[in-house]
Structures are given as C-alpha cells and as structure tokens.
Design an enzyme around this catalytic site. Structure first.
Site, mmCIF file in Angstrom:
data_model
loop_
_atom_site.group_PDB
_atom_site.id
_atom_site.type_symbol
_atom_site.label_atom_id
_atom_site.label_comp_id
_atom_site.label_asym_id
_atom_site.label_seq_id
_atom_site.Cartn_x
_atom_site.Cartn_y
_atom_site.Cartn_z
ATOM 1 N N ASP A 1 0.899 -1.284 0.108
ATOM 2 C CA ASP A 1 -0.012 -0.046 -0.042
ATOM 3 C C ASP A 1 0.730 1.408 -0.142
ATOM 4 O OD1 ASP A 1 -2.301 1.468 -0.059
ATOM 5 O OD2 ASP A 1 -3.072 0.562 1.765
ATOM 6 N N ASP B 1 -6.864 -6.315 -1.593
ATOM 7 C CA ASP B 1 -6.927 -6.306 -0.418
ATOM 8 C C ASP B 1 -8.232 -5.917 -0.105
ATOM 9 O OD1 ASP B 1 -6.647 -6.306 2.443
ATOM 10 O OD2 ASP B 1 -5.153 -4.748 2.524
ATOM 11 N N ARG C 1 -5.545 -15.514 1.469
ATOM 12 C CA ARG C 1 -5.280 -15.178 2.986
ATOM 13 C C ARG C 1 -6.461 -15.969 3.687
ATOM 14 N NH1 ARG C 1 -2.728 -10.629 4.653
ATOM 15 N NH2 ARG C 1 -3.852 -11.072 7.050
ATOM 16 N N ASP D 1 -4.210 -10.388 9.991
ATOM 17 C CA ASP D 1 -2.769 -10.026 9.853
ATOM 18 C C ASP D 1 -1.850 -10.726 10.731
ATOM 19 O OD1 ASP D 1 -3.468 -8.389 7.541
ATOM 20 O OD2 ASP D 1 -3.306 -6.483 8.733
#
Length: 536
Positions: A91, A168, A219, A223
């Site tokens: 990012d 994302d 994912r 995180d």
C-alpha cells in the site's frame, strides 16, 4: 440412521456429496462447504509463490529506491537463486486521486520512474514485480481502490509490466468478496498478461471454499505480527485447511516475520518450517538489503524450501496435537514424507510419532534427514526427538511406501474410516458417525488451540460435543454450536485415544463395528482398535 443415509449407502458409483447436491438437502451449507473447484487457469503458482513484500518492515514508507535495492539484494545474496522471484510493492505507492482518465497514478516523489520504470529494473535482474490494490473504494491506507475500476486498473497494471497483484479487502461497501474478487480476476485475464492473483480478504467468507477458481492464493487469517503468539495463532488458523490447497491455489497464512526482531532465532526457524510444511507462499517481510547472515540462512534453507516447493503440491496436516506438542506430515512427490515436530510450549519436550502414523509402510528401516542440521539417522518406525521450547525438528523420511495423503479428517483407525457428520447436517444434536473418507466438508475437522474440534465454517461452524454434559459410558457424541464448555474439549493422547476433558472417557466407535454409519459415543477407555484415532 435416516432414510437418506440408507439410500445413499446402497447407491453404487454416486458419491454422498454429489447425491446430497442432487437431492437439494441443505443447499446453502453444501454451497459454502463444497470441495474446491479447479484452480485458476492462468498457469501460475504451480508451487507456492516466493518473494518479498515491503509492508511488515516498512509500512507506508515504500519507494522506488527501496524496491530496487531490495531486488538487487535478492539477486546478490542467494535469495533469487533459492527460488524467491517476486518483489512486491504494498500500500501507499500511489497518489490520493486518479488522473483525468480515471487511471491510478504512482506517487512521483516515491516512484520518480513510475511503476513501469521500477518494473523494468526488477525485470532486468530476472525477477518479477508485484503491486498492491484493494477491492473496495479505498485501500486500507486511504488511497484509491479498484471497486468499479477493475478493467481500467487491470489494463494499467498490465501496461506497467506488473506480474503479481495483492488485492486487499478494506472499504468494500458490503459487496461480497466473491463478487469483487471475481470481477478483478476477469479483468486481469482479459489483459492477456500473466499476473499472479493473491486474494487478501483475511479469511473472511470462508474464502478457501471458493477461492481456487478465482485466485492463486488466499489469506486464511487476519494480519500476522512479529511475535510467537501471533505466529502460532496464524498457524492454527491455517493448519486445518489442507484439502483446499494445491497447485495453482494455495492457503496463505500471511507474510513471514523472520528478521523483524519480534521472534527468536528458534522461533524464526519454526515459522519457516511450519509455512513450508503447510505449502504456504514464502514472502519475506523484512529488510532484505540489511538482513543478517542468520536471517538469510533461515530464508535460504534449500532443504526446507524444497518441501514447500514440492511438485506434488500437498499441504501438510496435523497427525497429532497434544498439549502444545504438534506433529505434522506432508507427503512429497518422490514418496518421501516431511515431518515437523513443533513444540509450542515454554519448556523442552520429547515429541514422538511413528512411520505408520505419517503414512509410511513396508520398510524394515527408514532414513531420517534433519532438514536444519543436515544429519541423517535411521529408525525401524519410531520418530522422536527432544524439541526445544518454541522450536521444531524437521525430518525428511524416506524408505518404504507412502500411503494416501492425510485428508484433514479425524480417522478411525480400527475401521479405516473418518469421523463424519451424517448428510452434511448442521442441526445441533446430530450424532456423529464413521464413514468412508472422502474429504467432504462434513469430514474436515479443525483442532483449535483450546482443544475443540470444529467442523464447517462461518455461521455453520459446529463443535464436537458430549451430549448434555453427560459423563456416563454410552453418551452420544454430537455436533453443537461452540460454547467453550468442557464437554466440547478433546485431548489427543499419545496412545491414539481421544478423551473428553469433562468425562475422561474415550471417543469410541460403537460396538467396534466398521460399517458406514456406525455411531460414535463415549466409552470407558480400553485400548481397543475402535478407540484409536488420528488427526490429519
């Protein structure tokens, strides 16, 4: 047994999953939990991707100079030679507004040569460039997102020479991930440029059940951070999803924290071993240009990397997990099996398994190669080591024959079957049974750190439960919404039994029967074959 169970048991050549779909029983549950579809047909990530991502070490402080210096370091320090191919920008690389044509604009102060110039440099070293975007209206750091701009952005990335997109999930406006990620998949495909597609929706919406035809990896958790506790939590969140991974489509437990000073050298080796055993993407998230020799020695251990990159493409599974002492096994293309003995606890401990438990048979002796020390030894069947606190011992086991890969199920060893929820039911109180192993979602059980055994996911998640908190022999074992009760905690013991924390009784196949549909109950532990189980 229900009429449905009797009917399905008599049909030749029709799997229970297919028949259940045909009869349209719980359609929603089947759609959510069905085995994965074929992998995304872009020819990429036939083994898990390897590379670098800047976020863990640098956050928003990304720049062209950082990406170029990292690429050069990877080229010179042995990482590229060890298999690391992607240099990925995260990012904060763009300006806060699109241009007049609606295109994304690289921040000219951070990327004076633009993304295309950075890509050209990375490509000149024989490496590939990755970039970050978001499937919402804005990225997690507040820059323009791709929702509604998928075609424009995909074409822009292709024109710049991008090889990898991390996508994302922030600011998604409530639009389902599957819809948003599929739109970008189609836009990338239409460019004609091979771009690896990494789905980053944090394990939401049970992405592993639909991700295979959409992205090359997804994912499976939130995180990760640079701590042992975070690493272990992430490991457990990913370990039970092996049936959904394979060539071209991988479970992704997030980037590596090795070298970021949050974990000890022992813990760094554990993370690298576990990620390799789980066939996870290996994306280094540290200062590569300034990495210590110790960090590089972990990241470039070719014996461990070979396990991750094995062409069979199987994710390793838990064979046993008892009081923080874990055994994982991963079958390899040449017939070997990789075994990780992982000690989650704060004290050194001996961890043991057997050749039979990891799927090895037919040899008078097996060779064990320690993938960290390089030493070799032999065994007639026992596999055991003293493992330091927070550490691993990782072996490659050769010799004999290798059976079928673990399926992610709880195996009833005496019957040669799997613990099964009849008819894919999610109704609380449904008694579990044994059935021929088929890797269906009603046979995929995940052991949680608190000792629960869960089946299904999302709102349908259920726990293995001893009926009504009863502790007498013959108590029904069922599924029930997870509530943290003692009657929902189970211990996998070294002798192969599984005991209820509340009752102390053993998980038992009723009457030592072996037929499909035999009920499972609690019974006094007696060492019988109908009380022998394995996880994985």
């Amino acid at each position: 047994m229900s009429v449905f169970s009797r009917f399905t048991g008599r049909l030749a050549g029709v799997g229970r999953l297919a028949l259940a779909a045909t009869l349209a029983a719980p359609v929603v549950a089947l759609t959510v939990g069905a085995p994965p579809a074929a992998a995304l047909e872009n020819g990429l990530a036939l083994t898990p991707q390897m590379g670098f991502n800047d976020w863990n070490a640098y956050g928003c402080a990304v720049s062209e100079s950082l990406i170029k210096s990292t690429a050069l370091a990877m080229h010179d320090n042995g990482m590229q030679a060890a298999g690391y191919a992607y240099v990925n920008i995260d990012d904060c690389w763009m300006t806060s507004a699109r241009d007049s044509a609606g295109r994304l604009v690289p921040d000219p102060a951070k990327f004076p040569d633009g993304i295309s110039g950075t890509a050209a440099y990375v490509h000149s070293l024989g490496l590939k460039l990755g970039i970050y975007e978001d499937g919402g209206t804005a990225t997690c750091a507040g820059y323009p997102g791709s929702l509604g701009h998928e075609t424009t952005d995909a074409n822009t990335f292709a024109a710049w020479g991008v090889d990898y997109l991390k996508y994302d999930n922030c600011n998604n406006q409530g639009v389902s991930a599957r819809t948003r990620y599929t739109a970008m998949r189609d836009a990338l495909a239409a460019t004609g440029r091979p771009i690896l597609f990494s789905l980053c929706n944090w394990g939401e919406e049970s992405v592993w059940t639909w991700g295979a035809p959409v992205g090359n990896s997804w994912r499976t958790t939130g995180d990760i951070s640079a701590s042992f506790a975070s690493m272990v939590s992430t490991f457990h969140g990913n370990a039970g999803l092996a049936p959904y991974a394979g060539p071209g489509h991988w479970n992704d437990p997030d980037m590596l924290e090795i070298g970021n000073n949050g974990m000890s050298p022992t813990e760094n080796r554990s993370e690298f071993s576990l990620w390799a055993e789980m066939a996870a993407p290996l994306l280094a998230g540290t200062d590569i240009a300034g990495a210590s020799a110790e960090t590089l020695n972990v990241l470039t251990n070719r014996n461990v990397i070979a396990v991750d990159q094995d062409s069979l493409g199987r994710q390793g599974t838990l064979v046993s997990s008892v009081n923080g002492l874990d055994v994982l096994a991963k079958p390899l293309a040449n017939g070997d099996v990789s075994v990780v003995l992982f000690n989650e606890t704060g004290s050194a401990a001996t961890i043991s398994t057997t050749a039979a438990a990891i799927g090895k048979t037919g040899a008078s002796a097996y060779t064990l190669t320690d993938l960290w020390s390089g030493g070799t030894s032999s065994t007639t069947g026992d596999i055991s080591a003293s493992v330091e606190a927070h550490g691993v011992v990782m072996y490659r086991v050769s010799g004999g024959a290798t059976g079928a890969a673990p399926s992610g199920g709880v195996h009833a060893l005496g019957a040669g079957s799997c613990l099964d929820v009849p008819n894919f039911a999610t109704t609380q109180g449904t008694q579990v049974e044994i059935w021929t192993c088929n890797s269906g979602p009603n046979q995929i059980w995940t052991r949680t750190p608190s000792g629960q055994l869960t089946v299904y996911s999302g709102d349908s998640t259920r726990c293995l439960d001893a009926y009504d908190n009863r502790t007498a022999p013959g108590t029904k074992v069922e599924i029930w919404p997870c509530n943290g009760g003692e009657n929902q905690r189970w211990t996998f013991n070294a002798d192969g039994t599984v005991t209820g924390a509340q009752s102390g009784l053993c998980l038992d196949v009723t009457g030592a029967e072996t037929a499909n549909g035999t009920a499972v109950e609690l019974w006094t532990c007696n060492g019988g074959g109908n009380q022998q189980w394995s996880l994985g």
